[in-house]
Design a protein around this motif. Structure first.
Motif, PDB file in Angstrom:
ATOM      1  N   ALA A 107      38.871 -43.082  35.036  1.00 25.57           N
ATOM      2  CA  ALA A 107      38.340 -42.602  36.318  1.00 25.57           C
ATOM      3  C   ALA A 107      39.340 -41.646  36.978  1.00 25.57           C
ATOM      4  CB  ALA A 107      38.032 -43.776  37.233  1.00 25.57           C
ATOM      5  N   LEU A 125      39.246 -38.288  35.087  1.00 23.72           N
ATOM      6  CA  LEU A 125      38.005 -37.553  35.337  1.00 23.72           C
ATOM      7  C   LEU A 125      38.004 -36.978  36.754  1.00 23.72           C
ATOM      8  CD1 LEU A 125      35.476 -39.928  33.528  1.00 23.72           C
ATOM      9  CD2 LEU A 125      36.156 -37.617  32.804  1.00 23.72           C
ATOM     10  N   ALA A 126      38.619 -37.694  37.704  1.00 25.72           N
ATOM     11  CA  ALA A 126      38.691 -37.170  39.072  1.00 25.72           C
ATOM     12  C   ALA A 126      39.612 -35.946  39.133  1.00 25.72           C
ATOM     13  CB  ALA A 126      39.163 -38.260  40.031  1.00 25.72           C
ATOM     14  N   ASN A 177      37.487 -33.259  38.017  1.00 32.76           N
ATOM     15  CA  ASN A 177      36.549 -32.921  39.097  1.00 32.76           C
ATOM     16  C   ASN A 177      37.210 -31.948  40.086  1.00 32.76           C
ATOM     17  OD1 ASN A 177      35.878 -33.585  42.090  1.00 32.76           O
ATOM     18  ND2 ASN A 177      34.005 -34.169  41.008  1.00 32.76           N
ATOM     19  N   ALA A 224      30.845 -34.198  35.497  1.00 30.64           N
ATOM     20  CA  ALA A 224      32.078 -34.420  36.255  1.00 30.64           C
ATOM     21  C   ALA A 224      31.868 -34.268  37.762  1.00 30.64           C
ATOM     22  CB  ALA A 224      33.176 -33.474  35.765  1.00 30.64           C
ATOM     23  N   GLU A 233      30.079 -35.929  39.590  1.00 29.86           N
ATOM     24  CA  GLU A 233      30.052 -37.277  40.189  1.00 29.86           C
ATOM     25  C   GLU A 233      31.441 -37.887  40.333  1.00 29.86           C
ATOM     26  OE1 GLU A 233      27.742 -39.957  37.828  1.00 29.86           O
ATOM     27  OE2 GLU A 233      26.184 -38.435  37.537  1.00 29.86           O
ATOM     28  N   TYR A 234      32.370 -37.391  39.556  1.00 33.53           N
ATOM     29  CA  TYR A 234      33.669 -38.076  39.477  1.00 33.53           C
ATOM     30  C   TYR A 234      34.629 -37.598  40.570  1.00 33.53           C
ATOM     31  CZ  TYR A 234      31.693 -39.015  34.831  1.00 33.53           C
ATOM     32  OH  TYR A 234      30.872 -39.372  33.795  1.00 33.53           O
ATOM     33  N   TRP A 269      35.292 -41.423  44.660  1.00 34.64           N
ATOM     34  CA  TRP A 269      34.699 -42.328  43.666  1.00 34.64           C
ATOM     35  C   TRP A 269      35.817 -43.008  42.865  1.00 34.64           C
ATOM     36  CZ3 TRP A 269      35.401 -41.343  38.358  1.00 34.64           C
ATOM     37  CH2 TRP A 269      34.671 -42.143  37.472  1.00 34.64           C
ATOM     38  N   ALA A 270      36.792 -42.203  42.435  1.00 41.14           N
ATOM     39  CA  ALA A 270      37.872 -42.742  41.603  1.00 41.14           C
ATOM     40  C   ALA A 270      38.759 -43.700  42.397  1.00 41.14           C
ATOM     41  CB  ALA A 270      38.705 -41.613  41.019  1.00 41.14           C
ATOM     42  N   GLY A 292      33.130 -38.608  29.438  1.00 43.15           N
ATOM     43  CA  GLY A 292      32.654 -39.092  30.735  1.00 43.15           C
ATOM     44  C   GLY A 292      33.065 -40.529  30.967  1.00 43.15           C
ATOM     45  N   TYR A 293      32.566 -41.108  32.050  1.00 42.31           N
ATOM     46  CA  TYR A 293      33.056 -42.428  32.466  1.00 42.31           C
ATOM     47  C   TYR A 293      32.417 -43.595  31.719  1.00 42.31           C
ATOM     48  CZ  TYR A 293      34.653 -46.272  35.332  1.00 42.31           C
ATOM     49  OH  TYR A 293      35.241 -47.443  35.745  1.00 42.31           O
TER      50      TYR A 293
END
Ligand code: MGD
Ligand code: MGD
Ligand code: SF4
Ligand code: MO
Length: 730
Positions: free
Chosen positions: A259, A262-263, A266, A293, A295-296, A300-301, A590-591
């Motif tokens: 996470a 991925l952030a 992002n 990405a 969403e990340y 969120w993270a 992805g997550y």
């Protein structure tokens, strides 16, 4: 089950088996040093180069002998990476040659579960007959070998299995770096990469600790990077021993690094901080990746990782400012190697950050370098046996296991369900280190034949029908070790010491004997020294030079800073890989959440290396074990606030429990842990009574994890477990 039948007394009662361990005629290291101090002035001093066997770094050593006995080892200045340095393990491991707890002759397990010494002739012929019986009844596919790759061991293991007709050759990687190597093969087309520390401006470590999981070359490079003001960021639930070189500690919830990464992606995409040229020219799947990405977000993270969103944004922006001399470090075991349900995707995500930064192949960035190898050999004795027609067990179930030798979890599954009947182990303590030990014991108990080649009575040896004693690394010559990087080298282990125990053999002698007894001796009509000489000659190096120098530089591969040729299916960096989709996972990076989240009242548990020990192998070495005991290094780390809440004080004994196991250990109360997480060093909790110093000292993390495998790659998921901890009242 064998283990439950054995008591320490049974093992050490002075039986024939005990006599087969090193004993008479040997002295301890301490006594031997004392002897040395009083040695005559005219003692003969000799020196010879070799390579350490303490871990996969295989550092160059120079051994000094006094009247033929090993006196000291030091680092070889000729070695391109270790450059004259070695670590504490390198010094400690050399003592193994003189250990009074070595195996000194072949052993056979008896009906009663005890071991008795037998001759090599009997061992070879009995094993040969059993192998022939298995092939006759179940086919060669019912045989397997598991080895931790050593220069000779990896060659002979594969050759032996293939000569018998079996494709089942496995390495240690499901408990080390399998998820990472498989991920990198798919995104960058190579199993590993390096950081260009000399020129880097910013490096982010995701749970890799150079100060604990020691490789002298890595320690030297991070020390000089820190001196030249490279910003070093450690993402780790524990403030590890790399901290002295670091600028930032980012404590994170275990198993949530995906996470976090991925952030970062992002932020780089949403703030348009990524390298458009690199992404357009050299990558595939970016559109789908970027869409996902969105969403990340850092917010969120933050929820998942417990790393503040502002910190994630600050780190992403700082990385973008430092390009191309900024990257995520390659990692090794923890997090991305084999620990979680999402280790494979976490490893892919790290490479995605480097792709967005455009740091692949750039000065100060993330580098792909090449390795040398032997040329083709004309001598027909060295020709390979025919390649087995079938695919290894596990190739279907774990199609993404792309490290050099699949996943040994598949071998264990084969033992449990009857596909495998006979298993060999070389330089491998699988039954203690590669998954839940209980499950290994259960699997091995079902087999018709288990053979272990080791130097001491490991937990895996204890579960074997035959234990074959190799001489230690310092007493044997091995095949050349090819050393890649910006420059190319070749090194070699040489026999610097005469055999301490005459009934021990070298790797090549053991496999040549086994092959002969199994009816495939035709493929083993040479010694390791003959093959080494031919391989070296193929690159223009004489074996005599090698024996003298230990390490020789080869032709310059002419490394240049430029975007590397990615050897992936598409020839580009892959944000999306179809083969991953075909294996039932998300083809796009992805997550994926980790599998086990600790519930109220539970702790996440993580493990890790300590500077003076290697895996399970060094626990029993007198000096290293003594250091552990002196500093109570076996303790479980716990945050001071957690400890206060549970009424635990530094040094108190606690009971640690999971679904699989309960054990007791003392606690180290510290501010260096993230609250809610405990840390256990992974070198302790030995269960072989033949290793008296290591036996039942501390607890072993592997005992606490359920037997399971990461989808696609088949890694052991060594940290997918939660534990409860409670104080043991005195
Ligand atoms: N002293 C010593 N050095 C060794 C070895 C050895 O046995 N002993 N073995 C060699 C080998 S084969 C290997 S594979 C390497 C391994 O080298 P590393 O990968 O560096 O080894 P570990 O100690 O397993 O893990 C490093 C760090 O990861 C942290 N960590 C654990 N879980 C998480 C998590 O979920 N997230 C994050 N961000 N961090 C986490 C741990 O606290 C630890 O500080 O070491 C090599 N060097
Ligand atoms: N409990 C625990 N499990 C682990 C780890 C850990 O730190 N702790 N680390 C994980 C990692 S990163 C890795 S890479 C793997 C490593 O996995 P392994 O390579 O299996 O490492 P060890 O557990 O040290 O076991 C090595 C075995 O080889 C034997 N040996 C030593 N020298 C020689 C030799 O010269 N010849 C022969 N034939 N045998 C020899 C040792 O006595 C020991 O029994 O383990 C993984 N699993
Ligand atoms: S890092 Fe230490 S244990 Fe590993 S090969 Fe080098 S000296 Fe030996
Ligand atoms: Mo490893």
């Amino acid at each position: 089950m064998l283990e439950s039948k054995l008591s320490r007394r049974t093992f050490l009662k002075g039986s024939a088996a005990a006599a087969a361990l090193a004993g008479a005629g040997t002295v301890s290291f301490g006594a031997w040093r004392a002897q040395k101090a009083g040695a005559a002035e005219n003692a003969t001093i000799t020196e010879a180069p070799t390579l350490c066997n303490g871990c996969s770094s295989k550092c160059g050593l120079v051994a000094t002998m006094q009247d033929g006995r090993l006196w000291t080892v030091r680092g070889s200045a000729a070695h391109p990476y270790s450059k004259g340095t070695i670590c504490g393990r390198g010094h400690g491991l050399a003592q193994l040659a003189y250990s009074e707890e070595r195996i000194t002759q072949p052993m056979r397990r008896t009906e009663s579960g005890d071991f008795e010494p037998i001759s090599w002739d009997d061992a070879f012929s009995e094993i040969g007959q059993k192998v022939k019986d298995i092939i006759a009844s179940d086919g060669a596919d019912a045989l397997a070998i598991i080895q931790d790759p050593r220069p000779s061991g990896k060659y002979y293991s594969k050759r032996f299995m293939n000569a018998l007709g079996s494709p089942n050759v496995y390495a240690h990687s499901s408990s080390c770096n399998l998820s990472k190597e498989s991920a990198y093969q798919l995104t960058i087309g190579a199993s590993n990469y390096s950081t260009d520390f000399g020129n880097a401006k910013m490096v982010v470590f995701i749970g890799r600790s150079y100060g604990d999981g020691i490789r002298p070359s890595s320690v030297m490079s991070i020390a000089s990077a820190a001196e030249s003001a490279t910003r070093i960021v450690l993402v780790d639930p524990r403030l590890n021993n790399t901290a002295i070189f670091a600028d930032d500690w980012v404590p994170i919830n275990p198993g949530t690094d995906l996470a976090f990464l991925l952030a970062i992606c992002n932020v780089l995409i949403e703030e348009d901080l990524y390298d458009h040229d690199f992404v357009e020219q050299y990558t595939t799947g970016f559109e789908e990746f970027a869409a996902q990405a969105k969403e990340y977000t850092p917010e969120w993270a933050e929820e998942i990782t417990d790393v503040p969103a502002e910190k994630i944004v600050e780190l992403a922006e700082a990385l973008a400012k430092a390009v191309p001399a900024a990257s995520i470090e390659a990692g090794w075991r923890a997090v991305i190697g084999c620990s979680y349900f999402n280790s494979f995707d976490t490893a892919r995500a790290g490479t995605a950050v480097n792709a967005l930064l455009g740091s692949w192949g750039q000065k100060g960035g993330a580098l792909l370098t090449s390795s040398p190898k032997a040329g083709s050999l004309s001598d027909t004795r060295f020709a390979d046996p025919p390649k087995p027609e079938s695919k290894a067990i596990g190739a279907k179930e774990y199609p993404l296991a792309l490290a050099s030798a699949g996943t040994n979890i598949a071998a264990l599954e084969g033992a449990l369900d009857g596909r495998i009947k006979g298993m060999f182990f070389y330089n491998s303590n699988a039954a203690k280190g590669y998954a839940q030990p209980k499950t290994w014991a259960e699997g091995l108990e079902k087999l018709d034949l288990v053979v272990t080649v080791d130097v001491q009575m490991s937990e895996t040896a204890l579960l074997s029908d035959y234990v074959l004693p190799e001489c230690t690394y310092i007493e044997r010559l091995e095949l050349p070790e090819w050393i890649g990087g910006k420059k190319h080298f070749v090194g070699m282990r040489t026999a610097v010491l005469d055999r301490v125990h005459p009934e021990t053999k070298t790797c090549d002698e053991i496999f040549n004997g086994l092959a002969e007894a199994c009816g495939v001796g035709e493929y083993f009509q040479f010694t390791a020294e003959e093959l080494a000489a031919a391989q070296l000659e193929s690159v223009g190096v004489s074996i005599d030079t090698m024996k003298k120098e230990g390490v020789v530089e080869l032709a310059d591969p002419k490394f240049e800073y430029k975007v590397p040729a990615f050897k992936t299916a598409s020839g580009k960096f892959e944000f999306k890989t179809d083969a991953v989709g075909e294996a039932g996972l998300n083809p796009v990076i992805g997550y994926v959440p980790r599998k086990v989240f600790p519930k109220e009242g539970e702790f996440a548990i993580i493990g890790g290396k300590q500077g003076i020990h290697s895996h399970t192998m060094t626990q029993n070495i007198p000096a290293l074990n003594a250091i552990s005991r002196q500093y109570n290094m076996e303790r479980l780390w716990m945050n001071a606030a957690d400890a206060a809440e549970l009424g635990i004080e530094d040094g108190d004994m606690v009971e640690v429990s999971s679904s699989e196991h309960t054990g007791q250990v003392a606690v180290r109360v510290t501010q260096r842990m993230k609250p809610g997480v405990v840390f256990l060093p992974t070198h302790y909790g030995g269960s072989s009574p033949y290793q008296t110093r290591a036996y039942q000292y501390g607890i072993a993390l592997n005992d606490f994890i359920p037997f399971d495998a990461e989808p696609g790659v088949g890694s052991m998921m060594s940290q997918e477990v939660a534990v409860t901890v409670r104080k043991v009242e005195a």
